[in-house]
Motif scaffolding. Structure first.
Motif, PDB file in Angstrom:
ATOM      1  N   VAL A  84       0.946  -1.302  -0.117  1.00  0.00           N
ATOM      2  CA  VAL A  84       0.023   0.122  -0.080  1.00  0.00           C
ATOM      3  C   VAL A  84       1.073   1.183  -0.011  1.00  0.00           C
ATOM      4  O   VAL A  84       0.540   2.097  -0.885  1.00  0.00           O
ATOM      5  CB  VAL A  84      -1.135  -0.072   1.264  1.00  0.00           C
ATOM      6  N   ALA A  85       1.892   1.161   0.885  1.00  0.00           N
ATOM      7  CA  ALA A  85       2.820   2.484   0.960  1.00  0.00           C
ATOM      8  C   ALA A  85       3.576   2.508  -0.473  1.00  0.00           C
ATOM      9  O   ALA A  85       3.535   3.904  -0.881  1.00  0.00           O
ATOM     10  CB  ALA A  85       3.977   2.001   1.946  1.00  0.00           C
ATOM     11  N   VAL A  86       3.957   1.715  -1.191  1.00  0.00           N
ATOM     12  CA  VAL A  86       4.525   1.714  -2.262  1.00  0.00           C
ATOM     13  C   VAL A  86       3.599   2.431  -3.469  1.00  0.00           C
ATOM     14  O   VAL A  86       3.943   3.219  -4.171  1.00  0.00           O
ATOM     15  CB  VAL A  86       5.324   0.491  -2.661  1.00  0.00           C
ATOM     16  N   VAL A  87       2.390   1.615  -3.369  1.00  0.00           N
ATOM     17  CA  VAL A  87       1.470   2.108  -4.586  1.00  0.00           C
ATOM     18  C   VAL A  87       1.101   3.549  -4.574  1.00  0.00           C
ATOM     19  O   VAL A  87       0.753   4.515  -5.276  1.00  0.00           O
ATOM     20  CB  VAL A  87       0.364   1.142  -4.500  1.00  0.00           C
ATOM     21  N   LEU A  88       0.676   3.732  -2.942  1.00  0.00           N
ATOM     22  CA  LEU A  88       0.345   5.244  -2.687  1.00  0.00           C
ATOM     23  C   LEU A  88       1.397   6.356  -2.997  1.00  0.00           C
ATOM     24  O   LEU A  88       1.117   7.365  -3.344  1.00  0.00           O
ATOM     25  CB  LEU A  88      -0.316   5.525  -1.419  1.00  0.00           C
ATOM     26  N   SER A  89       2.692   6.156  -2.553  1.00  0.00           N
ATOM     27  CA  SER A  89       3.747   7.135  -2.728  1.00  0.00           C
ATOM     28  C   SER A  89       4.159   7.168  -3.907  1.00  0.00           C
ATOM     29  O   SER A  89       4.779   7.986  -4.497  1.00  0.00           O
ATOM     30  CB  SER A  89       4.923   6.770  -1.793  1.00  0.00           C
ATOM     31  N   ARG A  90       4.465   5.959  -4.665  1.00  0.00           N
ATOM     32  CA  ARG A  90       4.630   5.771  -6.244  1.00  0.00           C
ATOM     33  C   ARG A  90       6.091   6.542  -6.167  1.00  0.00           C
ATOM     34  O   ARG A  90       6.457   7.316  -7.074  1.00  0.00           O
ATOM     35  CB  ARG A  90       3.902   6.570  -7.018  1.00  0.00           C
ATOM     36  N   LEU A  91       7.052   6.472  -5.350  1.00  0.00           N
ATOM     37  CA  LEU A  91       8.386   6.938  -5.437  1.00  0.00           C
ATOM     38  C   LEU A  91       9.331   6.314  -6.357  1.00  0.00           C
ATOM     39  O   LEU A  91      10.099   6.842  -7.164  1.00  0.00           O
ATOM     40  CB  LEU A  91       8.929   6.674  -4.019  1.00  0.00           C
ATOM     41  N   SER A  92       8.753   4.993  -6.801  1.00  0.00           N
ATOM     42  CA  SER A  92       9.841   4.431  -7.853  1.00  0.00           C
ATOM     43  C   SER A  92       8.517   3.463  -8.683  1.00  0.00           C
ATOM     44  O   SER A  92       7.830   2.914  -8.101  1.00  0.00           O
ATOM     45  CB  SER A  92      10.692   3.191  -7.229  1.00  0.00           C
ATOM     46  N   MET A  93       8.559   3.869 -10.083  1.00  0.00           N
ATOM     47  CA  MET A  93       7.579   3.258 -10.939  1.00  0.00           C
ATOM     48  C   MET A  93       7.833   1.842 -10.928  1.00  0.00           C
ATOM     49  O   MET A  93       6.827   0.951 -10.805  1.00  0.00           O
ATOM     50  CB  MET A  93       7.851   3.738 -12.233  1.00  0.00           C
ATOM     51  N   ALA A  94       9.191   1.408 -10.924  1.00  0.00           N
ATOM     52  CA  ALA A  94       9.156  -0.087 -11.115  1.00  0.00           C
ATOM     53  C   ALA A  94       8.799  -0.871  -9.605  1.00  0.00           C
ATOM     54  O   ALA A  94       8.270  -1.908  -9.778  1.00  0.00           O
ATOM     55  CB  ALA A  94      10.856  -0.294 -11.207  1.00  0.00           C
ATOM     56  N   LEU A  95       9.111  -0.271  -8.471  1.00  0.00           N
ATOM     57  CA  LEU A  95       8.347  -0.814  -7.280  1.00  0.00           C
ATOM     58  C   LEU A  95       7.097  -0.947  -7.198  1.00  0.00           C
ATOM     59  O   LEU A  95       6.258  -1.715  -6.895  1.00  0.00           O
ATOM     60  CB  LEU A  95       9.131  -0.182  -6.039  1.00  0.00           C
ATOM     61  N   SER A  96       6.351   0.298  -7.645  1.00  0.00           N
ATOM     62  CA  SER A  96       5.027   0.328  -7.737  1.00  0.00           C
ATOM     63  C   SER A  96       4.476  -0.708  -8.728  1.00  0.00           C
ATOM     64  O   SER A  96       3.374  -1.339  -8.155  1.00  0.00           O
ATOM     65  CB  SER A  96       4.474   1.856  -8.265  1.00  0.00           C
ATOM     66  N   ASP A  97       4.977  -0.879  -9.879  1.00  0.00           N
ATOM     67  CA  ASP A  97       4.654  -2.048 -10.628  1.00  0.00           C
ATOM     68  C   ASP A  97       4.679  -3.258 -10.050  1.00  0.00           C
ATOM     69  O   ASP A  97       3.821  -4.346 -10.264  1.00  0.00           O
ATOM     70  CB  ASP A  97       4.988  -1.752 -11.975  1.00  0.00           C
ATOM     71  N   LEU A  98       5.777  -3.420  -9.471  1.00  0.00           N
ATOM     72  CA  LEU A  98       6.282  -4.797  -8.706  1.00  0.00           C
ATOM     73  C   LEU A  98       5.166  -4.933  -7.604  1.00  0.00           C
ATOM     74  O   LEU A  98       4.577  -6.115  -7.462  1.00  0.00           O
ATOM     75  CB  LEU A  98       7.421  -4.857  -7.939  1.00  0.00           C
ATOM     76  N   ALA A  99       4.512  -3.912  -6.781  1.00  0.00           N
ATOM     77  CA  ALA A  99       3.657  -3.883  -5.707  1.00  0.00           C
ATOM     78  C   ALA A  99       2.138  -4.501  -6.217  1.00  0.00           C
ATOM     79  O   ALA A  99       1.723  -5.393  -5.876  1.00  0.00           O
ATOM     80  CB  ALA A  99       3.368  -2.729  -5.109  1.00  0.00           C
ATOM     81  N   TYR A 100       1.952  -3.891  -7.521  1.00  0.00           N
ATOM     82  CA  TYR A 100       0.539  -4.355  -8.228  1.00  0.00           C
ATOM     83  C   TYR A 100       0.645  -5.617  -8.624  1.00  0.00           C
ATOM     84  O   TYR A 100      -0.332  -6.490  -8.353  1.00  0.00           O
ATOM     85  CB  TYR A 100       0.427  -3.508  -9.388  1.00  0.00           C
ATOM     86  N   ALA A 101       2.075  -6.179  -9.167  1.00  0.00           N
ATOM     87  CA  ALA A 101       2.149  -7.633  -9.507  1.00  0.00           C
ATOM     88  C   ALA A 101       1.939  -8.540  -8.094  1.00  0.00           C
ATOM     89  O   ALA A 101       1.116  -9.546  -8.345  1.00  0.00           O
ATOM     90  CB  ALA A 101       3.337  -7.884 -10.212  1.00  0.00           C
ATOM     91  N   GLY A 102       2.582  -8.114  -7.220  1.00  0.00           N
ATOM     92  CA  GLY A 102       2.445  -8.862  -5.995  1.00  0.00           C
ATOM     93  C   GLY A 102       1.092  -8.999  -5.413  1.00  0.00           C
ATOM     94  O   GLY A 102       0.686  -9.958  -4.988  1.00  0.00           O
ATOM     95  N   MET A 103       0.309  -7.784  -5.452  1.00  0.00           N
ATOM     96  CA  MET A 103      -1.061  -7.856  -4.987  1.00  0.00           C
ATOM     97  C   MET A 103      -1.691  -8.823  -5.797  1.00  0.00           C
ATOM     98  O   MET A 103      -2.799  -9.367  -5.478  1.00  0.00           O
ATOM     99  CB  MET A 103      -1.679  -6.353  -5.064  1.00  0.00           C
ATOM    100  N   LEU A 104      -1.646  -8.732  -7.254  1.00  0.00           N
ATOM    101  CA  LEU A 104      -2.278  -9.537  -8.179  1.00  0.00           C
ATOM    102  C   LEU A 104      -2.049 -11.236  -7.798  1.00  0.00           C
ATOM    103  O   LEU A 104      -3.302 -11.915  -7.633  1.00  0.00           O
ATOM    104  CB  LEU A 104      -1.885  -9.485  -9.538  1.00  0.00           C
ATOM    105  N   PHE A 105      -0.813 -11.674  -7.379  1.00  0.00           N
ATOM    106  CA  PHE A 105      -0.415 -12.816  -7.216  1.00  0.00           C
ATOM    107  C   PHE A 105      -1.249 -13.169  -5.830  1.00  0.00           C
ATOM    108  O   PHE A 105      -1.812 -14.313  -5.665  1.00  0.00           O
ATOM    109  CB  PHE A 105       0.888 -13.284  -7.346  1.00  0.00           C
ATOM    110  N   HIS A 106      -1.122 -12.364  -4.746  1.00  0.00           N
ATOM    111  CA  HIS A 106      -1.811 -12.598  -3.691  1.00  0.00           C
ATOM    112  C   HIS A 106      -3.155 -12.590  -3.666  1.00  0.00           C
ATOM    113  O   HIS A 106      -3.914 -13.706  -3.148  1.00  0.00           O
ATOM    114  CB  HIS A 106      -1.427 -11.649  -2.729  1.00  0.00           C
ATOM    115  N   LEU A 107      -3.893 -11.903  -4.352  1.00  0.00           N
ATOM    116  CA  LEU A 107      -5.211 -11.868  -4.451  1.00  0.00           C
ATOM    117  C   LEU A 107      -5.825 -13.062  -5.305  1.00  0.00           C
ATOM    118  O   LEU A 107      -6.638 -13.741  -4.910  1.00  0.00           O
ATOM    119  CB  LEU A 107      -5.893 -10.453  -5.092  1.00  0.00           C
ATOM    120  N   VAL A 108      -5.206 -13.580  -6.147  1.00  0.00           N
ATOM    121  CA  VAL A 108      -5.605 -14.781  -7.043  1.00  0.00           C
ATOM    122  C   VAL A 108      -5.370 -15.960  -6.126  1.00  0.00           C
ATOM    123  O   VAL A 108      -6.131 -17.028  -5.964  1.00  0.00           O
ATOM    124  CB  VAL A 108      -4.909 -14.863  -8.321  1.00  0.00           C
ATOM    125  N   LEU A 109      -4.229 -15.950  -5.291  1.00  0.00           N
ATOM    126  CA  LEU A 109      -4.073 -17.191  -4.702  1.00  0.00           C
ATOM    127  C   LEU A 109      -4.718 -17.247  -3.379  1.00  0.00           C
ATOM    128  O   LEU A 109      -5.221 -18.394  -2.990  1.00  0.00           O
ATOM    129  CB  LEU A 109      -2.483 -17.321  -4.191  1.00  0.00           C
TER     130      LEU A 109
END
Length: 129
Positions: free
Chosen positions: A57-82
């Motif tokens: 949540v912190a990474v997506v909202l702060s968006r200090l790094s686009m790469a980390l933000s996209d990685l957080a979205y991907a992690g959330m996707l895998f977590h929610l599907v699993l």
């Protein structure tokens, strides 16, 4: 303008879902541990999930790094599907409902992020004009 509102509403709902889940994991640790072990996962995963959920949540909202933000979205996707699959796998379909709602919020947030943020994601569906 509508995409901007859609982004912030979906991102806020996704963030609230993740933060309320993390708080539940902290407040009801034993219940969550029992549930996770019942799914066949190791008990130590509770502490990992608390940390990862708050950081995502912190990474997506702060968006200090686009790469980390996209990685957080991907992690959330895998977590929610699993998560949804784990609930369905133990025949508790109502338990999968938060994960399915989270997936809707996640896809909506990710797809509309470029309309609301200054630095565009190269992977999002919409582009800021």
């Amino acid at each position: 303008m509508a995409e901007n509102h859609i982004y912030w509403i979906s991102t806020t709902l996704l963030s609230l879902l993740y933060l309320s889940s993390a708080v539940t994991y902290v407040v009801k640790t034993e219940w969550v541990r029992t549930t996770i072990v019942g799914f066949g996962y190791p008990a130590y995963l509770v502490q990992v999930l608390i940390t990862v959920k708050v950081l995502a949540v912190a990474v997506v909202l702060s968006r200090l790094s686009m790469a980390l933000s996209d990685l957080a979205y991907a992690g959330m996707l895998f977590h929610l599907v699993l998560s949804a699959m784990a609930h369905l796998g133990v025949r508790k379909p109502l338990g999968a409902l938060p994960a399915l709602l989270g997936l809707i919020f996640l896809v909506t947030s990710f797809a509309t992020q470029n309309a609301a943020r200054d630095i565009p994601s190269p992977y999002a569906l919409s582009q800021k004009y």
